[in-house]
Every structure is written in C-alpha cells, then in structure tokens.
Design a protein around this motif. Structure first.
Motif: not given
Length: 730
Positions: A77-91, A117-121, A133-137
């Motif tokens: 129930r704590g806060q997780a480390l090493f945040r990651m998010h997918p991004f689609g848009g202008k660099p 759905d906000s990133e369609q991924a 192991v992870a993947r982002v489509g």
C-alpha cells in the motif's frame, strides 16, 4: 501477443468450474478493488513473497485517471519506485507531467495487462523474483513513441544510454537500483534532469524490455537481470510465475462449495502471499544497519505489520511453510541486532521499523511458531531480544521511543492511564503528558493495556522455556493487567485516569467522540470487550459466567448505531463490515465469532462464521469488507473456509467453525497430507453434528496442530439444523 493473452483469458474464464486443475485460475485479484470505506485491494502481480511486487497506480477500480507505473513496490500500500509511462506525441512534450486514462485492466497474480486509451497503447508485465519482462504495444501513428522513466524520490536519478536505462530511487533511508534493457535499439535517448526518455519510431509497434531491481547496488541489479530474465520472452516469464503460484496455492486443495466459494478461497490464499517479501539477492541482503550481509543460507524477509498479521497470517504460514516462517522470524532477530536499540521491530519495512499501531505483537509470532514446531530459530536469542524490547521501548502507539513516564505508570499501576475529554470531546480538560503522544493516534489507553496483556502472556510462555523464574513471574503478572480496566457493572473494559477514577460520562459506542483513539483503536468498546485472547476462561469469570458472556455477545450483534449511520462512520471509519456493533472489517474482531464455542453454543459460531463469509467475503468488486492489509484479513477467510481458526496464536490448536468445502487437503512440508472431509457441507448444511479424527470420535472444540502435521484424516458430519447440546460422539 494478443493471441496468447486471449487464450489465457479464455482459460481463466473457466476458473474454478472444476474443468481446470490450475489453482491460479481460481484467483480474482479484482475482489475488493472498490473499498467499502477506506483502502481498496489492488490486483498485485508478483511471485509468491517475491521482492519484485507490482500494483497499478490507479487508486481503486472506479478511478479513470492513471499515473506513471511504478516498477517496484517496496511496501504494501505504499508508493512505488522507478516510475515509467508510455508516451505518444511530439518529442518536445515527452517530459511534461503525465496522467493517462485506462481500460481493460487484467491484473493477475502472474501477469498484468492494461490498455492506456489516452496513449492508444497496451502495457504488459510478468514478474520474476527480482526482475521482470514487460512490453508496450503502440497501436496508432504518432510523431514519436517513447517510454519515460523517472524516480519517485527527488534523491534518485535515471539516465538512458543506447538500449540501457540505469539509475536509482529512494525508499525512506534506502537506495534502490534499477537496470532496464531494451530488445531493439531506440531511435534516440534523452536524459533531462533526473528523468530520461527512450524514443522509438512513430509507427505502430511493440517495445519489449526487461529490468531488474536491487537494494544492494547496480552490479547486483545486472546480475539478477542476467539470472532471471535472459531474454525478452514475456510469456515465458509469465509461465514461470504461473507455475510458482500453482505450487503455492496448491498447498491447499479444496473440493465442493460453489465456484464463487473457491474463487474467494484461492484469492484470499493468494493475498496472504503478498508479504513478507524475500529481499535476499543471490545470497546477500542489505540490513537495517545499511550494510550488505551474507544471508548464510537463511533468506531475509521484510514488510510486515504485526498488529494485522499475528492473528492469522503468520499462523497460516507456520502451518503451510514452516521453513519460510523460520526465515521470517530470523529476519526479525537480524533487524533487532542491526538497530542501535536492539529492539525487535513492529512494522518492519525494508529500510526501518515503521512502528505502527499499538501493542508489541512479535512475541506472538515467536511463541506460535515455537509451539507449532518451527525449527531452526535461535529461541534463546529471540526471548532475550523480545524481553529487552518490552522492557525498554515505549508503549505509546505509533511512537518508536524509549520508555517514558506513561510506561513507568503502566508498570507500577497495571494499566495505561487515560485523559478526561473536554466538552468538545477533545483533550481539553487535562493536559497531555508526555507531549510525545501521537497527535492523531493519541494514547489508546484501553487498547494498549489489553494488547500488552496478551503480549506479556506470550513472553511469559516463552520465559518458561528460555528465561528465568523471575522473567516468568514478571510477565505473568503483566499478562493479567486487563483485569484492572474491567468494569463489572457495565461489562466493558473502561478507561481510568491516573488517579484510578473511571472516565465519565462515557459512551461505549462512540468512545468520547472525535474517533476511538483516546481510549480504543479503530474500534469502539464493544470490540475490545473480547480482546483477551489468552485468558478467555478468566474473561468469562469476569462476566460472572458463560451465560452472561453469551448474552453480552448476543447483544453486541444486535445493537444499532444509536445515531445516523454516517455519524458512526464519521467517528469510526475503520469499523466496516458491521453486524450490529461487530465489525468484521477490522482485525481485533477476527476471533470474536469463535467465542461462542467457549460459551457453550458452538452452533452460533457455525452460523455466524458462514453468515460472515457470505456477507463480507464475496467474488465481486466490493467483496472485501475492510482494509485487507496485505493478507492479514484474507488469512481469516482461508482458515474460516477450511472450518477452523487460531483464536489464540501461541496455543498449538485451532477452534472449530464450519467447513465450507466438502473436502480440504493440506499438503505439508513434511511430505504428509492432512484431509478434512465434510461431504454434506452446503449453504444450508453449516452445522456440525459430529467429528471423527482417524476414525475416533471427539467432542473437543479444538483441532490440535499435532493432528494436522501428522497427516490426520478428519470426518465432519454436517446438518442443516443446529445441534444445541453437546456434539454427538459416535
């Protein structure tokens, strides 16, 4: 990717219908994802007791927004480390603050999938012990696709170079390390401040990566990655996690009941494996002294809340996995040896003792394990450390302090003194002393007195084996302190001030207003009537006999709020899962339904436990009645579904309830199997008429631990009508 996932979900749809043998398919991590009042459950993905624990960042099923995905959850129930998010848009926008929206979440024990759905991924992950192991489509065209990494804590930093992301994050006083590797070379990478981004082309496609985490150093993260994730095959990693879960859940096999009964059971069992977590990294661990130690063949575990877990979760693992329980207890001793005070922790996180709630319950963990034959613990050292902690640390809730004037008073007078409230229900009439009392949690004078009575009973029992006669006398005397707050004319444990006078006027439902924490904790006086797990016969004597105790309990289950329901929850928000004044959604209530066994009416225990399971443990989004607390509440459901429960941790026995299933088989570490057959058990046939153990009839209200570990065969005759007299012996 989609074909394999669709096949998996189709198979999971058959979960617990009897058509599949995989136990993990009977787990529904969405149970309780909408909370009744406080904190929901989470679809946790990890291997059993694994360090690499993942939960989604959305706070409950109903929340549409989602933040970045934390790749390591250090504590329940704590806060997780090493945040990651997918991004689609202008660099140029990649490093802007990000919040997405989500749909189609499939959180399973062995793998996780969600559509952003906000990133369609689509983001997917499968866990190892220290790696994943992870993947982002990415499904749509965009100027650029990227994965953006950032630390949760400002002391950390991440950088990207080629196919690799490395860096650190912090949890309290402990630094964590990560290594991320990508299967395909990115178009480019960028590090900006403490965050970094890994850019890929703008066409639809899948980005595959693997990562490992370490509390030791970056080199260890690299070693764990090579050992656990040699390739980018997410399905292979998920298959390994699935096998680990099938092994863990398969320690108990159940037959009968409904499909929902089996889902509730195996989901509860899955949640008991969320913690403690094994943070040993290839034979080494970082301890409370911040040094790296050789584990010497005994794994090091952390993340525990003993106020929650001593009641049923640790007893469950002492039964199912005694070797692991030995390692957990040894970890407690290592923590005590590695902190300057020599104190055994109450709520051990990976970096420190969080020291939450009230009481000092580690003695219950050790006594219960000792009495149940857990081998390999240094019991003499354990008693020495436990006794030292009880004698030198403060009893003030939520405070990790040396003993002070309130503790001296407690030892001299046998109770924790209370303060009179002012007209507004707050501390106004009497000044607080000492000032160290927690501003929100306060003294909890009755709860503290009762908790330490039980804890000292545990110490007295350990002292009989590993202490001196003086230790036995000291802790036995303290174990009876609950008597000093018993008020016979009302039948409640009632707070006293420093002069020995009752706090009056007093409302046993609302405990003086402004929450229950002046005198009790998270519950009102009705719950704490029964918080004497170690001396139930003496409690019955305080009432004046079993008839009066039974009448009091009958009244508790049929007493209303006295005010509007919203007002009750305004004062007592933790007291969910109500049946009158009984609150199934909070830990001190767990053993209460089984006390009818002691009052001469076991049929009421049988009726009540079944009603509790039907009302408050269900296969739906609101099917958890309180803060689940990382397996603490689920352990109640596991035991109660099997038909017995450890009312008094520290005694090697279990009180009979009402088995939900027609057959239970517990496969023990010693190679033997305990079986319980109740062929007539059903929704209506909840009442026990007779019990036979290895063909011998018994009228005992207890199942002995020794009978389980020797692989006994128990036959329970069930009926749809209560047996109001003594159990039949035939």
């Amino acid at each position: 990717m989609k074909t394999e996932l669709a096949t998996m979900l189709a198979l999971a749809a058959l979960a617990c219908t009897g058509l599949r043998a995989d136990f993990v398919d009977c787990v529904n991590p969405k149970i309780g994802n909408i909370s009744h009042m406080l904190v929901p459950t989470f679809p946790t993905t990890q291997r059993p007791n694994g360090m690499l624990r993942f939960t989604p960042p959305s706070y409950g099923f109903t929340q549409d927004k989602v933040g970045a995905f934390g790749l390591l959850l250090p504590t329940h129930r704590g806060q997780a480390l090493f945040r990651m998010h997918p991004f689609g848009g202008k660099p140029a926008d990649a490093f802007h603050p990000w919040q997405g929206t989500w749909d189609q979440e499939k959180g399973l024990p062995h793998r996780y999938s969600v559509y952003i759905d906000s990133e369609q991924a689509t983001f997917e992950l499968a866990p190892g012990e220290k790696a994943a192991v992870a993947r982002v489509g990415f499904e749509a065209e965009a100027p650029a696709h990227a994965l953006v990494f950032s630390p949760r804590d400002g002391r950390g930093a991440l950088k990207a170079e080629g196919r690799v992301v490395t860096g650190t994050d912090w949890f309290g006083g402990l630094e964590a390390h990560i290594r991320v590797e990508f299967e395909d070379a990115p178009v480019r990478t960028e590090t900006k401040g403490k965050a970094c981004a890994v850019f890929f082309g703008g066409a639809p496609g899948t980005v595959r990566f693997r990562y490992a985490v370490s509390y030791i150093d970056a080199a260890q993260a690299a070693k764990s990655l090579a050992a656990e994730a040699p390739d980018f095959d997410l399905d292979r990693m998920a298959s390994g996690a699935r096998a680990a879960w099938n092994d863990a859940l398969g320690r108990i096999e159940v037959q009968g009941g409904t499909a929902d009964d089996r889902v509730v059971f195996y989901t509860a069992l899955y949640r008991t494996y969320e913690r403690m977590v094994n943070v040993t990294e290839q034979g080494r661990y970082r301890g409370y002294d911040k040094q790296v130690h050789d584990a010497q063949g005994v794994d090091y575990y952390c993340d525990d809340w003993t106020w929650d877990t001593y009641r049923a979760q640790h007893p469950l693992f002492a039964l199912l996995r005694p070797a692991q329980e030995r390692a957990k207890l040894t970890s407690y001793l290592r923590m005590a040896q590695q902190n300057p005070e020599g104190w055994v922790p109450l709520f051990p996180n990976v970096d420190r003792d969080m020291h939450g709630m009230n009481g000092f319950h580690p003695p219950a963990l050790f006594l219960d394990a000792y009495r149940k034959g857990v081998a390999g613990v240094d019991w003499k050292a354990a008693f020495k450390a436990l006794a030292h902690t009880e004698r030198t640390s403060s009893r003030l809730p939520w405070n990790r302090l040396p003993r002070g004037p309130l503790d001296e008073f407690h030892d001299a007078h046998g109770y924790f003194p209370a303060i009179h409230p002012g007209p507004d229900g707050k501390w106004a009439k009497d000044p607080e002393w000492p000032a160290a009392a927690h501003h929100d949690e306060r003294r909890q004078s009755v709860a503290v007195t009762l908790a330490y009575s039980y804890d000292c009973w545990c110490l007295a029992e350990l002292a009989k084996e590993f202490g001196t006669p003086g230790d036995v006398a000291e802790f036995t005397k303290k174990s009876l302190n609950y008597r000093n707050l018993w008020r016979k004319d009302t039948g409640f444990f009632h707070p006293k001030d420093k002069d020995g006078k009752w706090i009056e006027p007093f409302d046993y439902t609302y405990a003086g207003g402004q929450g229950a924490r002046d005198y009790y904790d998270e519950n009102n006086a009705w719950t704490y009537i029964w918080d004497v797990q170690h001396a139930i016969p003496d409690l019955i004597d305080l009432f004046g006999g079993a008839d009066k105790a039974r009448a009091k309990m009958d009244r508790m289950f049929n007493t209303g709020y006295g005010r509007a329901r919203w007002h009750f929850y305004d004062v007592l928000p933790d007291s969910t899962g109500n049946m009158g004044m009984f609150t199934m959604g909070n830990e001190p209530s767990f053993h209460i339904p089984y006390l009818y066994n002691y009052f001469g009416e076991p049929w009421k225990t049988q009726k009540l436990v079944r009603k509790i399971m039907e009302a408050w443990f269900r296969n739906d989004l609101m099917g958890m009645c309180g803060d689940e607390d990382g397996g603490g509440m689920s352990a109640f459901a596991v035991f109660s579904s099997m038909g017995f429960y450890p009312v008094t941790p520290g005694l090697p026995r279990y009180d009979w309830g009402s088995p939900v299933f027609s057959k239970v088989a517990i496969h023990l570490e010693n190679g033997k199997t305990f079986t319980l057959d109740a062929p007539a058990a059903s929704k209506d046939a909840k009442y026990v008429r007779s019990i036979r153990i290895d063909g011998r009839p018994t009228a005992s209200q207890w199942l002995d631990h020794a009978d389980i570990v020797r692989g006994a065969h128990v036959e329970v005759e069930m009926s749809d009508r209560p047996l109001r007299g003594p159990r039949e012996v035939r």
